[in-house]
Scaffold this motif. Sequence first.
Motif, mmCIF file in Angstrom:
data_model
loop_
_atom_site.group_PDB
_atom_site.id
_atom_site.type_symbol
_atom_site.label_atom_id
_atom_site.label_comp_id
_atom_site.label_asym_id
_atom_site.label_seq_id
_atom_site.Cartn_x
_atom_site.Cartn_y
_atom_site.Cartn_z
ATOM 1 N N VAL A 16 16.395 31.556 3.294
ATOM 2 C CA VAL A 16 15.146 32.311 3.234
ATOM 3 C C VAL A 16 14.217 31.697 2.181
ATOM 4 C CG1 VAL A 16 14.112 34.567 2.761
ATOM 5 C CG2 VAL A 16 16.319 34.428 3.955
ATOM 6 N N HIS A 17 12.961 31.536 2.555
ATOM 7 C CA HIS A 17 11.914 31.074 1.649
ATOM 8 C C HIS A 17 10.699 31.979 1.851
ATOM 9 C CE1 HIS A 17 13.962 27.336 0.661
ATOM 10 N NE2 HIS A 17 14.214 27.200 1.958
ATOM 11 N N CYS A 18 9.947 32.165 0.791
ATOM 12 C CA CYS A 18 8.705 32.924 0.907
ATOM 13 C C CYS A 18 7.729 32.408 -0.138
ATOM 14 C CB CYS A 18 8.949 34.423 0.749
ATOM 15 S SG CYS A 18 9.548 34.907 -0.866
ATOM 16 N N GLY A 19 6.476 32.812 0.014
ATOM 17 C CA GLY A 19 5.473 32.376 -0.953
ATOM 18 C C GLY A 19 4.073 32.776 -0.544
ATOM 19 N N TRP A 20 3.125 32.150 -1.189
ATOM 20 C CA TRP A 20 1.696 32.365 -0.934
ATOM 21 C C TRP A 20 1.118 31.063 -0.416
ATOM 22 C CZ3 TRP A 20 -2.089 35.455 0.086
ATOM 23 C CH2 TRP A 20 -3.400 35.032 -0.086
ATOM 24 N N ASP A 21 0.387 31.130 0.685
ATOM 25 C CA ASP A 21 -0.285 29.968 1.266
ATOM 26 C C ASP A 21 -1.780 30.163 1.096
ATOM 27 O OD1 ASP A 21 -1.598 28.191 3.070
ATOM 28 O OD2 ASP A 21 0.272 27.987 4.193
ATOM 29 N N LEU A 24 -4.280 29.307 4.116
ATOM 30 C CA LEU A 24 -4.292 30.339 5.161
ATOM 31 C C LEU A 24 -4.587 31.727 4.596
ATOM 32 C CD1 LEU A 24 -1.295 29.322 7.458
ATOM 33 C CD2 LEU A 24 -3.742 29.014 7.860
ATOM 34 N N MET A 25 -4.616 31.851 3.289
ATOM 35 C CA MET A 25 -4.885 33.117 2.613
ATOM 36 C C MET A 25 -3.910 34.206 3.073
ATOM 37 S SD MET A 25 -9.038 32.833 2.672
ATOM 38 C CE MET A 25 -9.067 32.223 4.340
ATOM 39 N N THR A 26 -2.617 33.857 3.060
ATOM 40 C CA THR A 26 -1.587 34.781 3.501
ATOM 41 C C THR A 26 -0.286 34.548 2.749
ATOM 42 O OG1 THR A 26 -0.417 35.640 5.439
ATOM 43 C CG2 THR A 26 -0.744 33.276 5.371
ATOM 44 N N PHE A 27 0.483 35.616 2.607
ATOM 45 C CA PHE A 27 1.862 35.454 2.166
ATOM 46 C C PHE A 27 2.651 34.986 3.373
ATOM 47 C CE2 PHE A 27 0.284 38.521 -0.919
ATOM 48 C CZ PHE A 27 0.747 37.966 -2.103
ATOM 49 N N PHE A 28 3.731 34.233 3.141
ATOM 50 C CA PHE A 28 4.548 33.766 4.252
ATOM 51 C C PHE A 28 6.022 33.972 3.938
ATOM 52 C CE2 PHE A 28 4.344 30.090 1.495
ATOM 53 C CZ PHE A 28 5.646 29.606 1.518
ATOM 54 N N GLY A 29 6.801 34.061 4.985
ATOM 55 C CA GLY A 29 8.247 34.163 4.846
ATOM 56 C C GLY A 29 8.926 33.478 6.012
ATOM 57 N N LEU A 60 5.020 41.704 2.995
ATOM 58 C CA LEU A 60 5.964 40.602 3.185
ATOM 59 C C LEU A 60 7.396 41.080 2.972
ATOM 60 C CD1 LEU A 60 6.554 37.594 3.661
ATOM 61 C CD2 LEU A 60 6.288 37.278 1.187
ATOM 62 N N ALA A 61 7.609 41.861 1.931
ATOM 63 C CA ALA A 61 8.953 42.365 1.629
ATOM 64 C C ALA A 61 9.498 43.186 2.790
ATOM 65 C CB ALA A 61 8.934 43.188 0.349
ATOM 66 N N LYS A 62 8.653 43.970 3.446
ATOM 67 C CA LYS A 62 9.097 44.765 4.595
ATOM 68 C C LYS A 62 9.543 43.871 5.743
ATOM 69 C CE LYS A 62 6.317 48.801 3.536
ATOM 70 N NZ LYS A 62 5.135 49.591 3.884
ATOM 71 N N HIS A 63 8.773 42.831 6.024
ATOM 72 C CA HIS A 63 9.128 41.901 7.100
ATOM 73 C C HIS A 63 10.427 41.156 6.784
ATOM 74 C CE1 HIS A 63 5.616 42.279 9.697
ATOM 75 N NE2 HIS A 63 4.863 42.301 8.607
ATOM 76 N N MET A 64 10.609 40.811 5.523
ATOM 77 C CA MET A 64 11.777 40.026 5.122
ATOM 78 C C MET A 64 13.036 40.875 4.987
ATOM 79 S SD MET A 64 10.405 37.105 5.116
ATOM 80 C CE MET A 64 11.800 36.153 4.579
#
Length: 102
Positions: A16-21, A24-29, A60-64
Motif C-alpha cells: 500500500v502507498h498513498c500521498g498527495w499528487d 492532479l490536486m488529489t490525494f491518491f492511494g 482517502l483513509a475511508k477508501h484505503m
Amino acid sequence: MSSRHSVPSSMTGVIVHCGWDNPLMTFFGIAQRSEPVGDADPVLLWIGTSVRECLTADELAKHMGPYATLLPELIEQLRADRAADVDRGPTQLQRRGWTGFR
C-alpha cells in the motif's frame, strides 16, 4: 511536487502507498498484490487518478480502509504535504488545460 508514503497493509501479500499528487490536486492511494495471482489484476485499489478525485485525507483513509489503516500521524502528514504545495498553484501545463498523454 507529490508525496508518497508506504503504509503497512492489513492484508497479507498487499503493498500500500498513498500521498498527495499536486499536479492532479488529489490525494491518491494504491493497494496492489505483491505477487501475481494467475490472470487477476494486481491492482486492488487505485484512487486519485483524476483531477480532484479525492480532496481530503479523511476521504482517502475511508477508501484505503479495507487494505490499510491510515494512522492519525500519517493523515496529518498527508495534510501537511498538501499544504506545502498550496502556494505552488497550477503548473503552466495545468493552466493550459493539459490533461495527460493522448
